[in-house]
Design a protein around this motif. Structure first.
Motif, PDB file in Angstrom:
ATOM      1  N   GLY A 149       0.775  -1.236   0.000  1.00  0.00           N
ATOM      2  CA  GLY A 149       0.000   0.000   0.000  1.00  0.00           C
ATOM      3  C   GLY A 149       0.804   1.282   0.000  1.00  0.00           C
ATOM      4  N   LEU A 150       2.124   1.193  -0.166  1.00  0.00           N
ATOM      5  CA  LEU A 150       2.923   2.419  -0.215  1.00  0.00           C
ATOM      6  C   LEU A 150       2.732   3.072  -1.577  1.00  0.00           C
ATOM      7  CD1 LEU A 150       6.242   1.241   1.467  1.00  0.00           C
ATOM      8  CD2 LEU A 150       4.394   2.576   2.481  1.00  0.00           C
ATOM      9  N   LYS A 151       2.409   4.353  -1.547  1.00  0.00           N
ATOM     10  CA  LYS A 151       2.182   5.104  -2.780  1.00  0.00           C
ATOM     11  C   LYS A 151       3.208   6.218  -2.896  1.00  0.00           C
ATOM     12  CE  LYS A 151      -2.729   4.205  -2.557  1.00  0.00           C
ATOM     13  NZ  LYS A 151      -4.062   4.766  -2.404  1.00  0.00           N
ATOM     14  N   LEU A 152       3.247   6.819  -4.050  1.00  0.00           N
ATOM     15  CA  LEU A 152       4.169   7.915  -4.325  1.00  0.00           C
ATOM     16  C   LEU A 152       4.042   9.035  -3.296  1.00  0.00           C
ATOM     17  CD1 LEU A 152       6.184   8.595  -6.637  1.00  0.00           C
ATOM     18  CD2 LEU A 152       4.344   9.854  -7.716  1.00  0.00           C
ATOM     19  N   GLU A 153       2.813   9.316  -2.902  1.00  0.00           N
ATOM     20  CA  GLU A 153       2.558  10.432  -1.997  1.00  0.00           C
ATOM     21  C   GLU A 153       2.532  10.044  -0.519  1.00  0.00           C
ATOM     22  OE1 GLU A 153      -1.438   8.674  -2.997  1.00  0.00           O
ATOM     23  OE2 GLU A 153       0.357   9.118  -4.119  1.00  0.00           O
ATOM     24  N   THR A 154       2.763   8.764  -0.207  1.00  0.00           N
ATOM     25  CA  THR A 154       2.752   8.320   1.184  1.00  0.00           C
ATOM     26  C   THR A 154       3.827   9.059   1.976  1.00  0.00           C
ATOM     27  OG1 THR A 154       1.968   6.117   0.569  1.00  0.00           O
ATOM     28  CG2 THR A 154       3.006   6.339   2.719  1.00  0.00           C
ATOM     29  N   LEU A 155       3.423   9.625   3.100  1.00  0.00           N
ATOM     30  CA  LEU A 155       4.360  10.340   3.968  1.00  0.00           C
ATOM     31  C   LEU A 155       4.913   9.388   5.015  1.00  0.00           C
ATOM     32  CD1 LEU A 155       2.415  13.682   4.546  1.00  0.00           C
ATOM     33  CD2 LEU A 155       4.342  13.284   3.012  1.00  0.00           C
ATOM     34  N   VAL A 156       6.220   9.433   5.195  1.00  0.00           N
ATOM     35  CA  VAL A 156       6.874   8.608   6.212  1.00  0.00           C
ATOM     36  C   VAL A 156       7.692   9.513   7.120  1.00  0.00           C
ATOM     37  CG1 VAL A 156       6.927   6.478   4.867  1.00  0.00           C
ATOM     38  CG2 VAL A 156       8.784   8.107   4.620  1.00  0.00           C
ATOM     39  N   GLN A 157       7.840   9.070   8.360  1.00  0.00           N
ATOM     40  CA  GLN A 157       8.588   9.865   9.332  1.00  0.00           C
ATOM     41  C   GLN A 157       9.362   8.926  10.244  1.00  0.00           C
ATOM     42  OE1 GLN A 157       6.136  12.674  11.388  1.00  0.00           O
ATOM     43  NE2 GLN A 157       7.867  13.728  12.299  1.00  0.00           N
ATOM     44  N   ALA A 158      10.549   9.372  10.640  1.00  0.00           N
ATOM     45  CA  ALA A 158      11.410   8.567  11.506  1.00  0.00           C
ATOM     46  C   ALA A 158      10.788   8.426  12.889  1.00  0.00           C
ATOM     47  CB  ALA A 158      12.791   9.203  11.607  1.00  0.00           C
ATOM     48  N   THR A 159      10.990   7.257  13.477  1.00  0.00           N
ATOM     49  CA  THR A 159      10.562   7.014  14.849  1.00  0.00           C
ATOM     50  C   THR A 159      11.740   7.311  15.773  1.00  0.00           C
ATOM     51  OG1 THR A 159      11.232   4.693  14.754  1.00  0.00           O
ATOM     52  CG2 THR A 159       8.954   5.210  14.082  1.00  0.00           C
ATOM     53  N   ASN A 160      11.573   7.042  17.034  1.00  0.00           N
ATOM     54  CA  ASN A 160      12.643   7.275  18.000  1.00  0.00           C
ATOM     55  C   ASN A 160      13.615   6.104  18.094  1.00  0.00           C
ATOM     56  OD1 ASN A 160      11.686   9.819  18.687  1.00  0.00           O
ATOM     57  ND2 ASN A 160      10.313   9.006  20.224  1.00  0.00           N
ATOM     58  N   LYS A 161      13.425   5.085  17.277  1.00  0.00           N
ATOM     59  CA  LYS A 161      14.304   3.911  17.313  1.00  0.00           C
ATOM     60  C   LYS A 161      15.719   4.318  16.883  1.00  0.00           C
ATOM     61  CE  LYS A 161      14.448  -0.910  16.066  1.00  0.00           C
ATOM     62  NZ  LYS A 161      13.723  -2.028  15.499  1.00  0.00           N
ATOM     63  N   PRO A 162      16.752   3.882  17.609  1.00  0.00           N
ATOM     64  CA  PRO A 162      18.132   4.241  17.248  1.00  0.00           C
ATOM     65  C   PRO A 162      18.489   3.781  15.830  1.00  0.00           C
ATOM     66  CG  PRO A 162      18.056   3.133  19.377  1.00  0.00           C
ATOM     67  CD  PRO A 162      16.686   3.033  18.793  1.00  0.00           C
ATOM     68  N   THR A 163      19.228   4.623  15.120  1.00  0.00           N
ATOM     69  CA  THR A 163      19.590   4.319  13.734  1.00  0.00           C
ATOM     70  C   THR A 163      21.061   3.948  13.584  1.00  0.00           C
ATOM     71  OG1 THR A 163      20.015   6.651  13.312  1.00  0.00           O
ATOM     72  CG2 THR A 163      17.800   5.837  12.805  1.00  0.00           C
ATOM     73  N   SER A 164      21.737   3.700  14.682  1.00  0.00           N
ATOM     74  CA  SER A 164      23.171   3.415  14.625  1.00  0.00           C
ATOM     75  C   SER A 164      23.489   2.130  13.868  1.00  0.00           C
ATOM     76  CB  SER A 164      23.764   3.348  16.034  1.00  0.00           C
ATOM     77  OG  SER A 164      23.085   2.361  16.791  1.00  0.00           O
ATOM     78  N   ASN A 165      22.516   1.205  13.788  1.00  0.00           N
ATOM     79  CA  ASN A 165      22.757  -0.050  13.077  1.00  0.00           C
ATOM     80  C   ASN A 165      22.400   0.020  11.591  1.00  0.00           C
ATOM     81  OD1 ASN A 165      20.022   0.179  13.638  1.00  0.00           O
ATOM     82  ND2 ASN A 165      19.708  -2.017  13.765  1.00  0.00           N
ATOM     83  N   LEU A 166      21.869   1.154  11.141  1.00  0.00           N
ATOM     84  CA  LEU A 166      21.508   1.306   9.727  1.00  0.00           C
ATOM     85  C   LEU A 166      22.735   1.679   8.917  1.00  0.00           C
ATOM     86  CD1 LEU A 166      18.166   3.285  10.001  1.00  0.00           C
ATOM     87  CD2 LEU A 166      18.475   0.830   9.655  1.00  0.00           C
ATOM     88  N   ARG A 167      22.752   1.205   7.659  1.00  0.00           N
ATOM     89  CA  ARG A 167      23.891   1.493   6.799  1.00  0.00           C
ATOM     90  C   ARG A 167      23.434   2.119   5.492  1.00  0.00           C
ATOM     91  NH1 ARG A 167      27.363  -3.535   6.055  1.00  0.00           N
ATOM     92  NH2 ARG A 167      28.848  -1.951   5.421  1.00  0.00           N
ATOM     93  N   PHE A 168      24.317   2.842   4.891  1.00  0.00           N
ATOM     94  CA  PHE A 168      24.192   3.397   3.543  1.00  0.00           C
ATOM     95  C   PHE A 168      22.871   4.119   3.317  1.00  0.00           C
ATOM     96  CE2 PHE A 168      26.903  -0.472   3.205  1.00  0.00           C
ATOM     97  CZ  PHE A 168      28.108   0.189   3.126  1.00  0.00           C
ATOM     98  N   GLU A 169      22.105   3.675   2.313  1.00  0.00           N
ATOM     99  CA  GLU A 169      20.887   4.382   1.924  1.00  0.00           C
ATOM    100  C   GLU A 169      19.847   4.382   3.035  1.00  0.00           C
ATOM    101  OE1 GLU A 169      22.564   2.413  -0.106  1.00  0.00           O
ATOM    102  OE2 GLU A 169      23.118   3.857  -1.655  1.00  0.00           O
TER     103      GLU A 169
END
Length: 121
Positions: free
Chosen positions: A33-53
């Motif tokens: 159900g994700l569409k071009l206009e779907t708005l997303v926002q970051a949560t408070n979950k730590p992002t230290s384990n995320l990489r690159f894009e």
């Protein structure tokens, strides 16, 4: 020796990464159900384990951002952006805001502003 030999060489940046590498070869999002206009926002979950894009998207989405904007910011096709965003939603790093369903909203002021904005283009 030609006149061009005296000019300094200009190095080109090669930050381009193929979309299939960004998505791990996947073409379907983990979230439907994700569409071009779907708005997303970051949560408070730590992002230290995320990489690159994924880390770039989480940082970009500190405020509500459409998937179209994510796609443009990463310079990847919409399908690739949708896969990345879907992964981040599934992992709890992003939350999707509900988009309007149906043909058109009933808000006359919104429609008037849209028409005015298109005319200014």
């Amino acid at each position: 020796m030609s006149p061009l030999d005296d000019e300094p060489m200009i190095e080109q940046e090669t930050d381009f990464v193929r979309p299939y590498l960004v998505t791990g070869g996947r073409t379907k999002s983990k979230v439907d159900g994700l569409k071009l206009e779907t708005l997303v926002q970051a949560t408070n979950k730590p992002t230290s384990n995320l990489r690159f894009e994924a880390a770039k998207v989480a940082a970009q989405c500190s405020t509500a951002t459409s998937i179209a904007e994510v796609s443009a910011h990463l310079s990847v096709p919409f399908g690739a952006a949708k896969v990345i965003v879907g992964d981040l939603i599934a992992s709890g790093h992003l939350q999707a805001h509900r988009t309007l369903e149906g043909n058109a909203p009933d808000d006359v002021q919104l429609i008037t502003r849209l028409i005015s904005g298109v005319r200014r283009l």
